[in-house]
Design an enzyme around this catalytic site. Structure first.
Site, PDB file in Angstrom:
ATOM      1  N   ARG A 124      63.625  45.890  46.529  1.00  0.00           N
ATOM      2  CA  ARG A 124      62.657  47.003  46.586  1.00  0.00           C
ATOM      3  C   ARG A 124      62.607  47.627  45.199  1.00  0.00           C
ATOM      4  O   ARG A 124      63.602  48.192  44.740  1.00  0.00           O
ATOM      5  CB  ARG A 124      63.144  48.005  47.633  1.00  0.00           C
ATOM      6  N   LYS A 153      67.660  53.419  39.549  1.00  0.00           N
ATOM      7  CA  LYS A 153      68.560  54.437  40.084  1.00  0.00           C
ATOM      8  C   LYS A 153      69.549  54.949  39.035  1.00  0.00           C
ATOM      9  O   LYS A 153      69.754  54.325  37.988  1.00  0.00           O
ATOM     10  CB  LYS A 153      69.259  53.928  41.351  1.00  0.00           C
TER      11      LYS A 153
HETATM   12  N1  HH2 Z   1      65.852  53.764  48.081  1.00  0.00           N
HETATM   13  C1  HH2 Z   1      64.995  54.812  48.057  1.00  0.00           C
HETATM   14  C2  HH2 Z   1      64.117  55.032  49.130  1.00  0.00           C
HETATM   15  N2  HH2 Z   1      64.086  54.181  50.174  1.00  0.00           N
HETATM   16  N3  HH2 Z   1      64.865  52.245  51.259  1.00  0.00           N
HETATM   17  C3  HH2 Z   1      65.703  51.201  51.309  1.00  0.00           C
HETATM   18  N4  HH2 Z   1      65.678  50.356  52.356  1.00  0.00           N
HETATM   19  N5  HH2 Z   1      66.616  50.951  50.306  1.00  0.00           N
HETATM   20  C4  HH2 Z   1      66.707  51.766  49.214  1.00  0.00           C
HETATM   21  O1  HH2 Z   1      67.562  51.509  48.329  1.00  0.00           O
HETATM   22  C5  HH2 Z   1      65.827  52.900  49.136  1.00  0.00           C
HETATM   23  C6  HH2 Z   1      64.911  53.118  50.205  1.00  0.00           C
HETATM   24  C7  HH2 Z   1      65.008  55.761  46.908  1.00  0.00           C
HETATM   25  O2  HH2 Z   1      64.094  55.360  45.915  1.00  0.00           O
HETATM   26  P1  HH2 Z   1      62.638  55.989  45.711  1.00  0.00           P
HETATM   27  O3  HH2 Z   1      61.777  55.719  46.875  1.00  0.00           O
HETATM   28  O4  HH2 Z   1      62.067  55.547  44.437  1.00  0.00           O
HETATM   29  O5  HH2 Z   1      62.926  57.517  45.521  1.00  0.00           O
HETATM   30  P2  HH2 Z   1      62.673  58.779  46.444  1.00  0.00           P
HETATM   31  O6  HH2 Z   1      63.517  58.636  47.632  1.00  0.00           O
HETATM   32  O7  HH2 Z   1      63.090  59.930  45.574  1.00  0.00           O
HETATM   33  O8  HH2 Z   1      61.228  58.811  46.804  1.00  0.00           O
END
Ligand code: HH2
Length: 292
Positions: free
Chosen positions: A272, A237
């Protein structure tokens, strides 16, 4: 372990998601959840695994690298992102979910805020629902979780991903997030979700400044009193990039490792992450230091 200053999360029901032979192992250590983003626009890997074939190959690789669980998402939640339609979200997720559920016994989570998507996902073999809105967008998602026996991950955020970074003012960061997660868990329970099927997540990067993300990790153990297993998602992040002279997301692996180690020290139950091979190693060593 006597004399360890690091808290050990109390026993929980997460091992029941796994085959009986793996339960003892997964009760003792931090679980690593691998991220499978089937999106063209995710902040760290957008577009790389957008076709079902590429997403499946990626998911298989994460399992080989030691992921305990997978989290499949069809909609980016990065700051500023726009929602996709329900049809598009289903079109992205379902083929990959169905194929994966048929070939692995690793529990699969679906990252969605929509009750309808959650319902379809549970019919096709998902075991967890990961709601980044913490039931704020569609409270009915809790009903789906209750009816299907899903484990429900409730994450703290504010507003929508498009606007959340304009709402980062807190008088008491930890207290307000803890109160919000407690209220969301209460709502889920009122709607029939069993307490042992709830996981909470303070929501690193969601309606938080970089400094607040650091505080969440520094003071993470304060969330243990909520009484639910805790998930942290610091992976790649922006706050990590900011500390390291604006490194790009794919260059934030070591920084993610530091955040994962401290999440483990704070009593995390699940981390995660995108970089599964590396973070499995980090989590194992951090678990050992913590005496788990
Ligand atoms: N962060 C993201 C998405 N889902 N779910 C939980 N429970 N906790 C988190 O910190 C979290 C999440 C964001 O990361 P990413 O999926 O890599 O990015 P994007 O939302 O751009 O797909």
């Amino acid at each position: 372990m006597p004399n360890s200053p690091y808290p050990t999360p109390p026993p929980d029901a997460l091992p029941l998601l796994f085959p009986a032979t793996r339960r003892e192992d997964v009760q003792r250590r931090t679980l690593v959840m691998g991220v499978v983003n089937i999106t063209p626009d995710s902040f760290s890997d957008g577009g790389r695994f957008f076709s079902p074939e590429a997403a499946l190959a990626h998911a298989r690789r994460l399992l080989e690298e030691g992921a305990d669980l997978l989290d499949i998402g069809g909609q980016s939640t990065r700051p500023g992102s726009e929602p996709v339609s329900e049809e598009e979200e289903l079109r992205r997720i379902l083929p990959v979910l169905e194929a994966l559920a048929a070939e692995t016994d690793a529990p699969i989570s679906v990252d969605t805020t929509r009750a309808s998507v959650a319902h379809e996902a549970m019919k096709r073999g998902a075991k967890l629902l990961n709601d980044i809105s913490g039931l704020r967008f569609e409270p009915d998602l809790a009903r789906v979780a209750a009816e299907t026996g899903a484990t429900l991950i409730l994450m703290h955020s504010r507003d929508t991903p498009r606007t959340m970074q304009q709402n980062t003012q807190y008088d008491d960061l930890i207290g307000e997030i803890a109160a919000c997660l407690t209220a969301q868990a209460e709502l889920a329970r009122c709607m029939g979700v069993l307490p042992e099927r709830i996981v909470v997540d303070p929501g690193i990067g969601f309606a938080k400044t970089a400094a607040q993300n650091l505080e969440l990790l520094r003071r993470g153990r304060e969330f243990l009193s909520l009484g639910y297993p805790i998930l942290y998602g610091p992976s790649r992040k922006a706050f990590i990039g900011k500390i390291l002279a604006d490194l790009l997301p794919e260059e934030r692996v070591e920084g993610t490792g530091a955040a994962v180690a401290l999440a483990v020290a704070a009593g995390a139950r699940i981390v995660r992450v995108h970089d599964v091979r590396a973070m499995v190693r980090v989590a194992r060593v951090a678990d050992a230091i913590c005496g788990r």
